[in-house]
Design an enzyme around this catalytic site. Structure first.
Site, PDB file in Angstrom:
ATOM      1  CE  LYS A   9      32.987  43.390  39.475  1.00 50.46           C
ATOM      2  NZ  LYS A   9      34.238  44.006  39.392  1.00 50.46           N
ATOM      3  CG  ASP A  43      34.988  40.283  37.503  1.00 49.03           C
ATOM      4  OD1 ASP A  43      33.716  40.381  37.669  1.00 49.03           O
ATOM      5  OD2 ASP A  43      35.420  41.003  38.131  1.00 49.03           O
ATOM      6  CG  LEU A  92      41.596  33.688  47.899  1.00 48.85           C
ATOM      7  CD1 LEU A  92      42.887  33.998  46.893  1.00 48.85           C
ATOM      8  CD2 LEU A  92      41.314  32.066  47.652  1.00 48.85           C
ATOM      9  CE  LYS A 102      45.797  41.611  43.275  1.00 51.25           C
ATOM     10  NZ  LYS A 102      46.554  41.608  43.880  1.00 51.25           N
ATOM     11  CB  SER A 103      47.265  35.438  42.324  1.00 53.69           C
ATOM     12  OG  SER A 103      48.537  36.092  42.832  1.00 53.69           O
ATOM     13  CE1 TYR A 117      37.283  47.175  41.403  1.00 60.67           C
ATOM     14  CE2 TYR A 117      37.405  45.418  39.360  1.00 60.67           C
ATOM     15  CZ  TYR A 117      36.401  45.605  40.688  1.00 60.67           C
ATOM     16  OH  TYR A 117      36.496  44.766  41.087  1.00 60.67           O
ATOM     17  CG  HIS A 148      30.599  48.586  41.631  1.00 61.34           C
ATOM     18  ND1 HIS A 148      32.300  49.234  40.625  1.00 61.34           N
ATOM     19  CD2 HIS A 148      31.645  47.649  42.424  1.00 61.34           C
ATOM     20  CE1 HIS A 148      33.711  48.138  41.331  1.00 61.34           C
ATOM     21  NE2 HIS A 148      32.498  47.068  42.049  1.00 61.34           N
ATOM     22  CB  ILE A 160      36.169  36.466  39.890  1.00 60.35           C
ATOM     23  CG1 ILE A 160      35.725  36.653  40.811  1.00 60.35           C
ATOM     24  CG2 ILE A 160      35.506  35.703  38.931  1.00 60.35           C
ATOM     25  CD1 ILE A 160      34.492  38.395  40.113  1.00 60.35           C
ATOM     26  CG  ASN A 189      44.791  31.523  42.771  1.00 58.55           C
ATOM     27  OD1 ASN A 189      45.104  30.627  43.706  1.00 58.55           O
ATOM     28  ND2 ASN A 189      44.496  32.194  43.545  1.00 58.55           N
ATOM     29  NE  ARG A 239      50.618  34.362  46.586  1.00 58.61           N
ATOM     30  CZ  ARG A 239      50.236  35.260  47.658  1.00 58.61           C
ATOM     31  NH1 ARG A 239      49.643  35.961  47.759  1.00 58.61           N
ATOM     32  NH2 ARG A 239      50.805  34.949  48.966  1.00 58.61           N
TER      33      ARG A 239
END
Ligand code: NDP
Length: 278
Positions: free
Chosen positions: A78, A48, A193, A235-236, A53, A111, A233, A245, A241
């Site tokens: 997006k 994603d 999270l 993120k790390s 970004y 978005h 979704i 996850n 992690r």
């Protein structure tokens, strides 16, 4: 340890989406290729990203280098707010696809609704045309509240396949989730999270089941999403992690655990209000 395959959620347009994906918001563009490569090695197949970004190229390089057949991947990007419209949507889509190095996209999202600009209905009609072209399999929205969705349903022909909204135990958006369920719109949880901004991982509702199952608090929260039926979704940028996850398919929260995590609702948003993002 071998993980069971990631379940897929059926979408209202006949396609399906892996229920667990890998988000790359705030992943440094210079490190994106390496981090996404780590995620693909762990087993994630759903990525994603977003134009805003600034890391679509890195995602694309990792996908290309992986050698994973395209049909096994699920890639979302997006449309950023200043590209809403009609021709601007087609141009932005082409540029995103180009940066990702892909021939087609699995999911393209608006978005934010940015209602003050009042262009999301026009933008959605352009999305419908993109889908008809076959260059994107599914189209959806992000950060749309029930009243934004309702307007799309009233004024256009295609029901969004997904609404990607901020959703975590501290902010569960029951009104939007109920509207989505009623109209077979899948909910994708961003910030699943809580972006690490809240002390979620220290609360007994989360640490209790973590101890019982020999899992981490983050795994309990991800499991809570999965059992609710959300697409999730996390993120790390941390290799351990990224793996942690993903290791969420070998245990199950009890109905009581689900209720206790659900009881953490505080109405806390990590970001801006949906009607105020311009
Ligand atoms: P998340 O809720 O996924 O939280 C990410 C944060 O949690 C990072 O600081 C990360 O740290 C930390 N973290 C991750 N795993 C663990 C773990 N196992 N234990 C402890 N801490 C952990 O927030 P995001 O905002 O990134 O949301 C996920 C994805 O959703 C985004 O990446 C993006 O793809 C999407 N998104 C969409 C938005 C939209 O408007 N549509 C808005 C925001 C996000 P570290 O990286 O240092 O390991």
């Amino acid at each position: 340890m071998t993980q069971p395959p990631v379940p897929r959620i059926q979408l209202n347009d006949g396609t399906s989406i892996p229920q667990l994906g890998f988000g790359v918001f705030k992943v440094d563009p210079k490190q994106t290729e390496r981090i996404v490569t780590d995620a693909l090695e762990v087993g994630y197949r759903h990525l994603d990203t977003a134009r805003i970004y600034g890391n679509e190229e890195g995602v694309g390089r990792a996908l290309a280098a992986s050698g994973i057949p395209r049909e096994q991947l699920f890639v979302t990007t997006k449309l950023w707010n200043d590209d809403q419209g009609t021709q601007s949507v087609f141009d932005a889509f082409d540029r995103s696809l180009d940066r990702l190095g892909l021939e087609y996209l699995d999911l393209y999202l608006i978005h934010w609704p940015t209602p003050r600009n009042d262009r999301y209905v026009e933008t959605w009609k352009a999305f419908e045309r993109l889908r008809e072209s076959g260059r994107v399999r599914s189209i959806g929205v992000s950060n749309f509240l029930a009243h934004h969705l309702e307007r799309l349903l009233d004024e256009t022909d295609v029901v969004p396949a997904v609404d990607q909204i901020e959703l975590h135990p501290y902010h569960q958006q029951p009104e939007t989730a109920a509207f989505a369920e009623e109209h077979a719109i899948a909910i994708e949880a961003w910030g699943p999270l809580g972006q690490g901004k809240y002390p979620l991982f220290e609360l007994p509702a989360v640490t209790g089941p973590a101890e019982v199952h020999g899992k981490t608090p983050a795994q309990v929260v991800i499991r809570w999403h999965l059992q609710l039926g959300n697409v999730v979704i996390p993120k790390s940028a941390t290799p351990s992690r990224i793996r942690e996850n993903f290791e969420v398919f070998d245990f199950e929260l009890s109905p009581l655990d689900m209720t206790e995590v659900g009881g953490l609702e505080r109405g806390f948003r990590t970001g801006s209000h949906h009607d105020n993002v311009a």
